[in-house]
Enzyme design. Structure first.
Site, PDB file in Angstrom:
ATOM      1  N   GLU A   1      35.416  46.896  41.437  1.00  0.00           N
ATOM      2  CA  GLU A   1      35.764  46.930  39.769  1.00  0.00           C
ATOM      3  C   GLU A   1      34.760  45.531  39.359  1.00  0.00           C
ATOM      4  O   GLU A   1      34.668  45.510  38.141  1.00  0.00           O
ATOM      5  CB  GLU A   1      37.128  46.384  39.609  1.00  0.00           C
TER       6      GLU A   1
ATOM      7  N   ASP B   1      43.856  43.152  41.808  1.00  0.00           N
ATOM      8  CA  ASP B   1      44.587  44.080  40.738  1.00  0.00           C
ATOM      9  C   ASP B   1      45.609  43.110  39.962  1.00  0.00           C
ATOM     10  O   ASP B   1      46.250  42.330  40.384  1.00  0.00           O
ATOM     11  CB  ASP B   1      45.209  45.114  41.664  1.00  0.00           C
TER      12      ASP B   1
HETATM   13  P1  AFP Z   1      43.857  44.303  35.524  1.00  0.00           P
HETATM   14  O1  AFP Z   1      43.473  44.192  37.044  1.00  0.00           O
HETATM   15  O2  AFP Z   1      42.355  44.371  34.586  1.00  0.00           O
HETATM   16  O3  AFP Z   1      44.786  43.207  34.908  1.00  0.00           O
HETATM   17  O4  AFP Z   1      44.485  45.556  35.158  1.00  0.00           O
HETATM   18  C1  AFP Z   1      45.586  45.943  35.734  1.00  0.00           C
HETATM   19  C2  AFP Z   1      45.717  47.485  35.685  1.00  0.00           C
HETATM   20  O5  AFP Z   1      44.586  47.772  36.019  1.00  0.00           O
HETATM   21  C3  AFP Z   1      47.192  47.824  36.233  1.00  0.00           C
HETATM   22  O6  AFP Z   1      47.313  47.135  37.687  1.00  0.00           O
HETATM   23  C4  AFP Z   1      48.207  47.542  35.602  1.00  0.00           C
HETATM   24  O7  AFP Z   1      49.351  48.685  35.804  1.00  0.00           O
HETATM   25  C5  AFP Z   1      47.498  47.980  34.329  1.00  0.00           C
HETATM   26  O8  AFP Z   1      46.040  48.097  34.513  1.00  0.00           O
HETATM   27  C6  AFP Z   1      48.070  47.309  33.121  1.00  0.00           C
HETATM   28  O9  AFP Z   1      47.696  47.656  31.832  1.00  0.00           O
HETATM   29  P2  AFP Z   1      48.268  47.287  30.471  1.00  0.00           P
HETATM   30  O10 AFP Z   1      47.970  45.757  30.342  1.00  0.00           O
HETATM   31  O11 AFP Z   1      47.428  48.188  29.527  1.00  0.00           O
HETATM   32  O12 AFP Z   1      49.486  47.901  30.555  1.00  0.00           O
END
Ligand code: AFP
Length: 334
Positions: free
Chosen positions: A93, A117
């Site tokens: 990523e 993540d």
């Molecule tokens: P990040 O890794 O960029 O924080 O994104 C987390 C994610 O990919 C996943 O782990 C979450 O379930 C989702 O995005 C959260 O997305 P929202 O903030 O749009 O709900």
């Protein structure tokens, strides 16, 4: 501490024996994954003490603001795999392109990873994770065709996640069931704590960013209305649980049953989650545990990757809950 405890490395070796003719290379990669996870668990735990919270001021290939821990996690995982000489390339990523590592014949694998993540949780001590999928590459394909592997809808030969939460858990499959290991920090060992994980067919929780409900397909809104109606006989209403980290929500569904979904919406017309290093590895793991994963219509593992940062809608978790979501989306339920 009982000496009968099964360490991750011993479990990996026992799994290897289930693969006739295995040369031990995949095992070596999984051992390295365990090592990288220990480093990340330590550094995430003390990030606030060593100035490793906050942003670096850059954006990654998919437009997310990169956190210091994103970069640290990416470098740690890439380095741990690169030093084996067994990995031809890494899709991450945090990397715009496939990182070519080695073109030698013994570099038979490709790592696809979301090194951190849930990075929006870093500065608020929320759940975080590392997602990984290890793919075998056809060494007759030169190094510049690494992406081809993904276009072949390959299923990872090993997949899983690490969850950095109240304890650090590593959950993986290499084709024979799903097992979970808890990090004993004193011993510095991942010890088997969840043997042969089976995802319950139905759950009692759903995970979704319902703040976006107004932007979702009306049939998805009907699905949520259905889940939240009171009907004890069918275990409803379901409770909402949303951690902001896919790994955290998928882990809950894997252990207690339940469903996570991230549908398309105007700001994510293709969905938000990345097929190659978030959805496909978790789909392989959840399916191995008896669960289900799709984009609402098609099985995640049947979707060819047109590009390494491709986004897809995701619904994943208990087989009956995901099937019901899909039936609602098709308009067969109301
Ligand atoms: P990040 O890794 O960029 O924080 O994104 C987390 C994610 O990919 C996943 O782990 C979450 O379930 C989702 O995005 C959260 O997305 P929202 O903030 O749009 O709900």
């Amino acid at each position: 501490m009982s000496t009968r405890a099964v360490t991750l490395n011993r479990h990996i070796l026992e799994e290897e024996r289930l693969h006739p003719g295995a040369a031990g290379e995949l095992s070596e990669l999984l051992v390295q994954l365990g090592y990288a996870a220990k480093i990340l668990a330590r550094e995430i735990g003390r990030a606030a003490l060593v100035g490793r919270l906050g942003l670096v001021g850059e954006k990654n290939a998919t437009g997310d603001s990169q956190k210091k821990l994103d970069i640290f996690a990416n470098d740690t995982v890439v380095e741990a795999f690169a030093q084996t000489g067994l990995v031809a390339g890494v899709v991450s990523e945090e990397l715009d392109e496939v990182k070519q590592i080695s073109c030698e014949g013994k570099a038979k694998y490709i790592l696809c990873t979301d090194p951190l993540d849930g990075s929006s949780n870093t500065d608020t001590n929320g759940a975080l994770g590392t997602i990984f999928g290890i793919y075998r590459r056809d060494v007759s394909c030169g190094c510049d065709q690494l992406g081809d592997v993904l276009r072949q809808r390959a299923t990872p030969v090993a997949a899983g996640y690490v969850m950095y939460g109240t304890s650090t858990l590593l959950v993986y499959t290499s084709g024979h069931g799903v097992a979970g290991f808890t990090l004993d920090r004193e011993l510095g060992e991942f010890l088997l704590s969840h043997e042969n994980i089976r995802c319950p067919e139905r759950g009692r929780t759903y995970s979704a960013n319902v703040a976006r409900i107004g932007d979702w397909h009306p049939n998805i809104r009907r699905f949520i209305e259905h889940l939240t109606q009171t009907d004890p006989a069918s275990g409803r209403p379901y409770s909402l649980r949303y951690s902001g980290a896919l790994v955290g929500d998928v882990h809950r569904s894997l252990i207690e049953g339940g469903i996570y979904f991230y549908p398309p919406d105007p700001s994510h017309p293709e969905g938000k989650l990345r097929l190659v290093y978030e959805c496909a590895p978790l789909a392989a793991l959840v399916e191995m545990a008896g669960g289900r994963a799709s984009d609402g219509r098609q099985r995640i593992l049947d979707i060819p990757a047109e590009n390494i940062h491709q986004r897809v809608p995701l619904v994943i978790g208990s087989v009956e809950d995901v099937a019901l979501y899909e039936a609602f989306l098709r308009g067969e339920e109301s």
